[in-house]
Design a protein around this motif. Sequence first.
Motif, PDB file in Angstrom:
ATOM      1  N   LYS A   1       8.518   0.901  10.146  1.00 29.89           N
ATOM      2  CA  LYS A   1       9.964   0.785   9.976  1.00 29.89           C
ATOM      3  C   LYS A   1      10.681   0.856  11.322  1.00 29.89           C
ATOM      4  N   SER A   2      10.213   1.722  12.195  1.00 31.30           N
ATOM      5  CA  SER A   2      10.825   1.839  13.525  1.00 31.30           C
ATOM      6  C   SER A   2      10.656   0.547  14.319  1.00 31.30           C
ATOM      7  N   GLN A   3       9.467  -0.044  14.245  1.00 29.44           N
ATOM      8  CA  GLN A   3       9.218  -1.304  14.954  1.00 29.44           C
ATOM      9  C   GLN A   3      10.089  -2.431  14.405  1.00 29.44           C
TER      10      GLN A   3
ATOM     11  N   ARG B   1       7.141   8.824   2.591  1.00 28.10           N
ATOM     12  CA  ARG B   1       6.006   7.952   2.852  1.00 28.10           C
ATOM     13  C   ARG B   1       5.401   8.291   4.209  1.00 28.10           C
ATOM     14  N   ASP B   2       4.171   7.860   4.434  1.00 34.37           N
ATOM     15  CA  ASP B   2       3.376   8.386   5.539  1.00 34.37           C
ATOM     16  C   ASP B   2       3.853   7.912   6.919  1.00 34.37           C
ATOM     17  N   GLU B   3       3.196   8.436   7.937  1.00 35.31           N
ATOM     18  CA  GLU B   3       3.584   8.182   9.323  1.00 35.31           C
ATOM     19  C   GLU B   3       3.433   6.705   9.690  1.00 35.31           C
ATOM     20  N   GLU B   4       2.397   6.044   9.161  1.00 34.66           N
ATOM     21  CA  GLU B   4       2.197   4.630   9.460  1.00 34.66           C
ATOM     22  C   GLU B   4       3.391   3.799   8.977  1.00 34.66           C
ATOM     23  N   TYR B   5       3.879   4.118   7.786  1.00 32.10           N
ATOM     24  CA  TYR B   5       5.040   3.421   7.228  1.00 32.10           C
ATOM     25  C   TYR B   5       6.277   3.660   8.092  1.00 32.10           C
TER      26      TYR B   5
ATOM     27  N   LYS C   1       0.812  -1.221   0.000  1.00 31.03           N
ATOM     28  CA  LYS C   1       0.000   0.000   0.000  1.00 31.03           C
ATOM     29  C   LYS C   1       0.844   1.269   0.000  1.00 31.03           C
ATOM     30  N   TRP C   2       2.149   1.145   0.298  1.00 35.04           N
ATOM     31  CA  TRP C   2       3.024   2.316   0.291  1.00 35.04           C
ATOM     32  C   TRP C   2       3.824   2.460  -1.005  1.00 35.04           C
ATOM     33  N   ALA C   3       3.588   1.555  -1.959  1.00 29.74           N
ATOM     34  CA  ALA C   3       4.404   1.546  -3.176  1.00 29.74           C
ATOM     35  C   ALA C   3       4.245   2.823  -3.997  1.00 29.74           C
ATOM     36  N   THR C   4       3.045   3.411  -3.955  1.00 25.07           N
ATOM     37  CA  THR C   4       2.798   4.600  -4.775  1.00 25.07           C
ATOM     38  C   THR C   4       3.208   5.891  -4.075  1.00 25.07           C
TER      39      THR C   4
END
Length: 528
Positions: free
Chosen positions: A418-420, A410-414, A401-404
């Motif tokens: 990544k942090s996790q 990329r957004d905060e959820e991404y 869902k983050w490919a585009t």
Amino acid sequence: MKLPVEKSYDAIVIGSGIGGLAVASLLSRIGKKRVLVLERHFKAGGFTHIFKRHDYLWDVGIHYIGGMQEGGMLRHLTDFITDGKVQWQPMANPFERFVYPGLTFDVYHPEERFRSDLIGRFPEEKAAIEQYFDDVKKMAGWFGMHVTMKNMPPLLEKIASPLRLAGIKSALMTTGEYMDTHFRDPALKAVLTSQWGDYGLPPSRSAFVIHALIVTHYFDGGFYPVGGSGTIAASIIPSIKEQGGEVLLCHEVRDILMKDGRACGVRAMEIQGNEEKGEHEFFAPVIISDAGAHTTYTRLLRDHIPETMRAEVDVAYRDTGLSNLTLYVGLNDSPEKLGVKGENYWIYTGFDHEDSFARRNEILEGRPAGAYISFPSLKDAKAHKPTAEIICFVDYEPFKKWATQPWKNRDEEYQKLKSQLTESMLDFAERHIPGFRSLVAYTELSTPVTNEHFANHAAGQIYGIPCTPERFRRDWMGVRTPVDGVYLTGADASSPGFAGALMGGYGAAAVVLGLRGLPGLLRSVVKS
């Protein structure tokens, strides 16, 4: 029709990975051809390029390479296209460490030491181990014959095809079938297949021949390019330019142009950042794609091959194709303080590689099933600051869902995910290399959508067409394509990894130049 001189070349190569640069260099050096290399990225080199952050330097794809000892064939072939300008530093010995619950096995070179250590650890299976070493060498030889025949003109390949039948049953059984047939101890089976991450398939899915290629490739240990893998492209490109060729960055090939039923050029979009600057057409009677079989057949040649073939390529590509996470780590002190000498760590939470593969996505829940940990700075005498890399396999789908969304934006959820993932990977490393976390000064994580963005490989896959037994039976796997004037180079023209992609470049050059096939080209290079 006379082509415009300023945009016409003898050959056009799509992509500047080692397969693309190798064939461009060989056509330039031996064939005296003017070659245009078009690269969509802002750096040349494909998976051999490097990047820096805060004076830390990492390679994105070259973690270690076998066969680079003085006098070795691969060393000869690499020295030829790099003018011998790349220095190769031997890794520590042992160069691999396989870590399992209650068992750690260090891999030393040469082959004889590796064999004797296995027999020492598993004496009851001595005869099977000795047979195994004979078998992997036979299968590596079978692959050489297989690739040579694939590069022959179609009529000669058909005439010679019975030769390939000798050994094909063993070559194209799965690695798991071979292990189950020859060994009893699950721990021994696990140790022998610990490097499955080098080709991206667990034993039940991989062809035994690809396992054999990897094992024999490292019989003389691992090597690393001094100064980082960026020295490889930098050493090859001058030979292309000396013959009037060029390497154009930020040019993404969108179409292969056709005239009278054969290829005559390409249409490329010039891209700066995320902005399209305009299309350009370049012309040549020979087009060589280093973009991978999937991209070439399903995108670049989509209107020029049968729909059934496109569908077959797509199915083959997505058949357990694998992506990954890579955590690039900058360290505040040398990992030698932790007892690391520069060896690679293959760490597994169990002896069942099928289970590890099946649980690859559990890292999303904080439970990595395994990891490969490398220390580039300990492999490179010219490294300025200490570094590490942690690699875990994962599917593309959870990141799709983050490919585009744009790279670096990329957004905060991404970013939260990544942090996790970063914390999970650092925790895993700390459990197996105590003190690792105390050395961490900087981290940066790449994901499957990072791979897709930079390599332009669908679903962020890293090994092209998966090395199942079916891969080696496909008629369309190899240098030649069904379209006149279009050829493949790189990993999908041979096998995965630096050595495989390089041999794909040599194979493509042999076919285009017609130098009596691949063996003739190899002999002429080594002789020179």
